[in-house]
Design a protein around this motif. Sequence first.
Motif, PDB file in Angstrom:
ATOM      1  N   MET A 149      -1.526 -28.995 107.795  1.00 34.75           N
ATOM      2  CA  MET A 149      -1.210 -29.571 106.490  1.00 34.75           C
ATOM      3  C   MET A 149      -2.495 -29.754 105.696  1.00 34.75           C
ATOM      4  SD  MET A 149       0.836 -33.097 105.626  1.00 34.75           S
ATOM      5  CE  MET A 149       2.349 -32.406 106.289  1.00 34.75           C
ATOM      6  N   SER A 150      -2.540 -29.194 104.493  1.00 30.94           N
ATOM      7  CA  SER A 150      -3.735 -29.285 103.672  1.00 30.94           C
ATOM      8  C   SER A 150      -3.886 -30.689 103.102  1.00 30.94           C
ATOM      9  CB  SER A 150      -3.651 -28.271 102.530  1.00 30.94           C
ATOM     10  OG  SER A 150      -3.521 -26.975 103.045  1.00 30.94           O
ATOM     11  N   LYS A 151      -5.121 -31.094 102.923  1.00 29.17           N
ATOM     12  CA  LYS A 151      -5.399 -32.391 102.343  1.00 29.17           C
ATOM     13  C   LYS A 151      -6.270 -32.217 101.110  1.00 29.17           C
ATOM     14  CE  LYS A 151      -5.090 -35.041 106.637  1.00 29.17           C
ATOM     15  NZ  LYS A 151      -5.761 -36.019 107.521  1.00 29.17           N
ATOM     16  N   VAL A 152      -5.874 -32.855 100.020  1.00 26.18           N
ATOM     17  CA  VAL A 152      -6.673 -32.879  98.819  1.00 26.18           C
ATOM     18  C   VAL A 152      -6.712 -34.304  98.311  1.00 26.18           C
ATOM     19  CG1 VAL A 152      -6.573 -30.546  97.915  1.00 26.18           C
ATOM     20  CG2 VAL A 152      -4.606 -32.010  97.677  1.00 26.18           C
ATOM     21  N   GLU A 153      -7.846 -34.696  97.769  1.00 26.33           N
ATOM     22  CA  GLU A 153      -7.995 -36.069  97.345  1.00 26.33           C
ATOM     23  C   GLU A 153      -7.099 -36.369  96.151  1.00 26.33           C
ATOM     24  OE1 GLU A 153     -12.049 -36.942  96.646  1.00 26.33           O
ATOM     25  OE2 GLU A 153     -12.646 -36.683  98.734  1.00 26.33           O
ATOM     26  N   GLN A 154      -6.432 -37.464  96.201  1.00 25.85           N
ATOM     27  CA  GLN A 154      -5.559 -37.891  95.103  1.00 25.85           C
ATOM     28  C   GLN A 154      -5.346 -39.387  95.240  1.00 25.85           C
ATOM     29  OE1 GLN A 154      -4.469 -36.021  92.661  1.00 25.85           O
ATOM     30  NE2 GLN A 154      -3.332 -37.634  91.658  1.00 25.85           N
ATOM     31  N   ASN A 155      -5.689 -40.141  94.218  1.00 26.29           N
ATOM     32  CA  ASN A 155      -5.589 -41.593  94.293  1.00 26.29           C
ATOM     33  C   ASN A 155      -4.234 -42.114  93.843  1.00 26.29           C
ATOM     34  OD1 ASN A 155      -8.272 -41.883  95.178  1.00 26.29           O
ATOM     35  ND2 ASN A 155      -9.018 -41.606  93.092  1.00 26.29           N
ATOM     36  N   ASP A 156      -3.555 -41.365  92.982  1.00 27.20           N
ATOM     37  CA  ASP A 156      -2.295 -41.833  92.419  1.00 27.20           C
ATOM     38  C   ASP A 156      -1.281 -40.710  92.530  1.00 27.20           C
ATOM     39  OD1 ASP A 156      -0.201 -42.784  90.939  1.00 27.20           O
ATOM     40  OD2 ASP A 156      -1.434 -43.522  89.288  1.00 27.20           O
ATOM     41  N   GLU A 157      -0.177 -40.967  93.215  1.00 26.69           N
ATOM     42  CA  GLU A 157       0.799 -39.914  93.475  1.00 26.69           C
ATOM     43  C   GLU A 157       1.823 -39.767  92.360  1.00 26.69           C
ATOM     44  OE1 GLU A 157       2.487 -40.529  97.305  1.00 26.69           O
ATOM     45  OE2 GLU A 157       0.628 -40.124  98.357  1.00 26.69           O
ATOM     46  N   ASN A 158       1.659 -40.474  91.257  1.00 31.80           N
ATOM     47  CA  ASN A 158       2.603 -40.374  90.156  1.00 31.80           C
ATOM     48  C   ASN A 158       2.634 -38.948  89.612  1.00 31.80           C
ATOM     49  OD1 ASN A 158       4.481 -41.525  88.426  1.00 31.80           O
ATOM     50  ND2 ASN A 158       2.953 -41.965  86.863  1.00 31.80           N
ATOM     51  N   TYR A 159       3.822 -38.354  89.530  1.00 33.09           N
ATOM     52  CA  TYR A 159       4.052 -37.002  89.010  1.00 33.09           C
ATOM     53  C   TYR A 159       3.471 -35.893  89.895  1.00 33.09           C
ATOM     54  CZ  TYR A 159       5.235 -39.498  84.693  1.00 33.09           C
ATOM     55  OH  TYR A 159       5.797 -40.331  83.767  1.00 33.09           O
ATOM     56  N   THR A 160       3.059 -36.206  91.092  1.00 31.70           N
ATOM     57  CA  THR A 160       2.444 -35.201  91.948  1.00 31.70           C
ATOM     58  C   THR A 160       3.470 -34.183  92.432  1.00 31.70           C
ATOM     59  OG1 THR A 160       0.645 -36.605  92.687  1.00 31.70           O
ATOM     60  CG2 THR A 160       1.327 -34.880  94.187  1.00 31.70           C
ATOM     61  N   VAL A 161       3.020 -32.932  92.587  1.00 38.61           N
ATOM     62  CA  VAL A 161       3.846 -31.900  93.211  1.00 38.61           C
ATOM     63  C   VAL A 161       3.302 -31.639  94.608  1.00 38.61           C
ATOM     64  CG1 VAL A 161       4.544 -30.853  91.035  1.00 38.61           C
ATOM     65  CG2 VAL A 161       2.487 -30.024  92.166  1.00 38.61           C
ATOM     66  N   TYR A 162       4.218 -31.381  95.554  1.00 41.28           N
ATOM     67  CA  TYR A 162       3.835 -31.325  96.963  1.00 41.28           C
ATOM     68  C   TYR A 162       4.079 -29.985  97.634  1.00 41.28           C
ATOM     69  CZ  TYR A 162       3.113 -36.384  97.077  1.00 41.28           C
ATOM     70  OH  TYR A 162       2.646 -37.654  96.858  1.00 41.28           O
ATOM     71  N   TYR A 163       4.902 -29.110  97.079  1.00 38.83           N
ATOM     72  CA  TYR A 163       5.109 -27.832  97.741  1.00 38.83           C
ATOM     73  C   TYR A 163       4.856 -26.638  96.810  1.00 38.83           C
ATOM     74  CZ  TYR A 163       9.911 -28.265  95.830  1.00 38.83           C
ATOM     75  OH  TYR A 163      11.005 -28.425  95.012  1.00 38.83           O
ATOM     76  N   ASN A 219      17.525 -38.651  85.245  1.00 36.20           N
ATOM     77  CA  ASN A 219      17.501 -39.328  83.950  1.00 36.20           C
ATOM     78  C   ASN A 219      16.577 -38.613  82.967  1.00 36.20           C
ATOM     79  OD1 ASN A 219      18.320 -41.408  82.183  1.00 36.20           O
ATOM     80  ND2 ASN A 219      16.445 -42.559  82.573  1.00 36.20           N
ATOM     81  N   GLU A 220      16.451 -37.282  83.112  1.00 31.18           N
ATOM     82  CA  GLU A 220      15.509 -36.546  82.267  1.00 31.18           C
ATOM     83  C   GLU A 220      15.987 -35.146  81.918  1.00 31.18           C
ATOM     84  OE1 GLU A 220      12.752 -35.042  79.921  1.00 31.18           O
ATOM     85  OE2 GLU A 220      13.096 -37.150  80.378  1.00 31.18           O
ATOM     86  N   VAL A 221      16.247 -34.292  82.891  1.00 31.62           N
ATOM     87  CA  VAL A 221      16.562 -32.886  82.631  1.00 31.62           C
ATOM     88  C   VAL A 221      18.081 -32.699  82.607  1.00 31.62           C
ATOM     89  CG1 VAL A 221      16.303 -30.500  83.410  1.00 31.62           C
ATOM     90  CG2 VAL A 221      14.408 -32.128  83.709  1.00 31.62           C
ATOM     91  N   THR A 222      18.583 -32.107  81.524  1.00 32.56           N
ATOM     92  CA  THR A 222      20.010 -31.852  81.381  1.00 32.56           C
ATOM     93  C   THR A 222      20.261 -30.352  81.397  1.00 32.56           C
ATOM     94  OG1 THR A 222      20.323 -33.854  80.078  1.00 32.56           O
ATOM     95  CG2 THR A 222      22.025 -32.173  79.906  1.00 32.56           C
ATOM     96  N   ILE A 223      21.214 -29.941  82.234  1.00 33.16           N
ATOM     97  CA  ILE A 223      21.635 -28.538  82.319  1.00 33.16           C
ATOM     98  C   ILE A 223      23.089 -28.465  81.855  1.00 33.16           C
ATOM     99  CG2 ILE A 223      21.966 -26.535  83.812  1.00 33.16           C
ATOM    100  CD1 ILE A 223      19.887 -27.766  85.715  1.00 33.16           C
ATOM    101  N   PHE A 280       8.067 -35.160  82.312  1.00 34.59           N
ATOM    102  CA  PHE A 280       7.360 -36.413  82.583  1.00 34.59           C
ATOM    103  C   PHE A 280       8.135 -37.540  81.907  1.00 34.59           C
ATOM    104  CE2 PHE A 280       4.293 -32.943  82.390  1.00 34.59           C
ATOM    105  CZ  PHE A 280       3.700 -33.049  83.638  1.00 34.59           C
ATOM    106  N   ASN A 281       8.635 -38.461  82.709  1.00 31.10           N
ATOM    107  CA  ASN A 281       9.489 -39.523  82.207  1.00 31.10           C
ATOM    108  C   ASN A 281       9.271 -40.745  83.085  1.00 31.10           C
ATOM    109  OD1 ASN A 281      11.515 -41.287  81.505  1.00 31.10           O
ATOM    110  ND2 ASN A 281      13.202 -39.902  81.969  1.00 31.10           N
ATOM    111  N   GLU A 282       8.749 -41.821  82.512  1.00 31.10           N
ATOM    112  CA  GLU A 282       8.487 -43.036  83.291  1.00 31.10           C
ATOM    113  C   GLU A 282       9.769 -43.663  83.817  1.00 31.10           C
ATOM    114  OE1 GLU A 282       6.148 -45.692  80.986  1.00 31.10           O
ATOM    115  OE2 GLU A 282       4.360 -44.406  80.995  1.00 31.10           O
ATOM    116  N   ASN A 283      10.909 -43.361  83.184  1.00 30.54           N
ATOM    117  CA  ASN A 283      12.179 -43.962  83.589  1.00 30.54           C
ATOM    118  C   ASN A 283      13.021 -43.036  84.461  1.00 30.54           C
ATOM    119  OD1 ASN A 283      11.728 -46.338  82.007  1.00 30.54           O
ATOM    120  ND2 ASN A 283      12.232 -45.147  80.178  1.00 30.54           N
ATOM    121  N   ARG A 284      12.380 -42.044  85.058  1.00 29.81           N
ATOM    122  CA  ARG A 284      13.138 -41.104  85.882  1.00 29.81           C
ATOM    123  C   ARG A 284      13.659 -41.811  87.144  1.00 29.81           C
ATOM    124  NH1 ARG A 284       7.954 -40.993  86.615  1.00 29.81           N
ATOM    125  NH2 ARG A 284       6.922 -40.337  88.536  1.00 29.81           N
ATOM    126  N   THR A 285      14.771 -41.299  87.636  1.00 26.89           N
ATOM    127  CA  THR A 285      15.385 -41.826  88.848  1.00 26.89           C
ATOM    128  C   THR A 285      15.573 -40.662  89.815  1.00 26.89           C
ATOM    129  OG1 THR A 285      17.660 -41.395  88.175  1.00 26.89           O
ATOM    130  CG2 THR A 285      16.646 -43.436  87.389  1.00 26.89           C
TER     131      THR A 285
END
Length: 466
Positions: free
Chosen positions: A1-15, A368-372, A432-437
């Motif tokens: 598993m790769s490791k990269v420095e990141q202090n805040d995981e808000n909005y992070t992508v993982y794969y 609570n953000e993307v509508t299809i 990007f939506n602070e109120n996402r669920t």
Amino acid sequence: MSKVEQNDENYTVYYHVRAPHGLLNDPNGLVYFNNQYHVFFQWNPEGTTHANKTWGHAVSTDLIEWDYLKPALEPTDWFDKDGCYSGSAFEREGKLYLFYTGNVRNVNGERESYQCLAVSEDGIHFEKRGPLFDHPNNYTAHLRDPKIWQEKDEYWMILGAQTLDLKGTTIVYRSPDLLNWSFEGEFMDALPDFGYMWECPDVLKLPNKDVFVFSPQGLEAKGDFYQNIFQTGYILGEARSGKFIPDKEGFIEMDRGFEFYAPQSFKDDHGRTIILGWMGAMDPEVEAAVPTINEGWIHHLTLPREIKIVGNQLLQQPVEELKELRLASFDLLKDIALKDRIILSTPEQEMNCSWDESPASFTWNFRNEVTITYEATEKRITVERTNWLTGERETRSVNLTRPLETVQLFLEDSSMEIYLNQGAEVFSLRYFNENRTNMWQWKDAKWKNHLADLTVHELKRTIEFK
């Protein structure tokens, strides 16, 4: 598993492939070499602006877990001092050749472009060989993004170019040995008035068709088409002896979403044609407002997609290896009957939905953000999100060539890829939506009629941020 420095995981992508910090843009030099997948990418390791372009470098044995290596190319020489711009890779006789554009600003501040070579025996350490040929006549300094392929005993290079009357085009060079190159003219005989610059040209050699992919700049929006700041699309036809003979269908946008740009292809050891694109082309003001800048990084690549032609239709399908991302799977076919919403266990999800018969119209909302929205009568798909700069809702739409049959959706905390009808149409987008669920919800349940499959998979995080 790769490791990269990141202090805040808000909005992070993982794969998705992304840089550990700084700004990432075009995928470069995609290749399978020494039993590894190599993904290079345009990278500014010193900030989140489009400056100091190096070639970032990630490797994988399975297209899932990525290790990030030191930069392969850095702007340290006279011929690339203002940026090692995009290009491609080619393996020959056990060596890896990187072709790229050296960007230079001369003493008067004017642009100069050099098409350069670097060579490696191990795929990690590269020796720069410098420019390959002089700048051709009748083209501006906007000449870049070399892509290489082989036909019999000859090698071909195409380059995105701009004519002196400021029209986009693609030009061709030929070589017997990857070192000595001769100018062969333009790739297409008929040059349409189609934007002021064509970036990142590519040729996909498939068993039953060739595909010319490029990213024109300067197209005006027309209805549903050409809605983004820059476009990426393809033309079906035949590439032969340095010329591309197009079919009659013309230019087709490759992705109907908001950010997709500058894809590049390669063939792997199984003979598959795979592409990755950049999910980050946006207006400068919108880019400057992306929240992850506060965390020291911006943009990522798409998932790897296998390209096929079936019945003269180009399909983009997530590679089979991505199934290994699945941690827990939930068959909702029976459980969903009495529900009007589903709470997803994590932001990282894959959803697969198919019908025995064409579904009724529906509107789905994710997080609570993307509508299809699907309009069954018109076979029309619309994807809607909030513009994080203006706060206004914005849409992208396409009319399918046949009724909706399948939806495959990959979801991350600020990223979504939507594959429709086995990849006949694709939408890629950031949000990007602070109120996402973690909620997926709908109002009208008629879309559940005739469901053949509805499976949701929780996906693992393949990059560990600390």
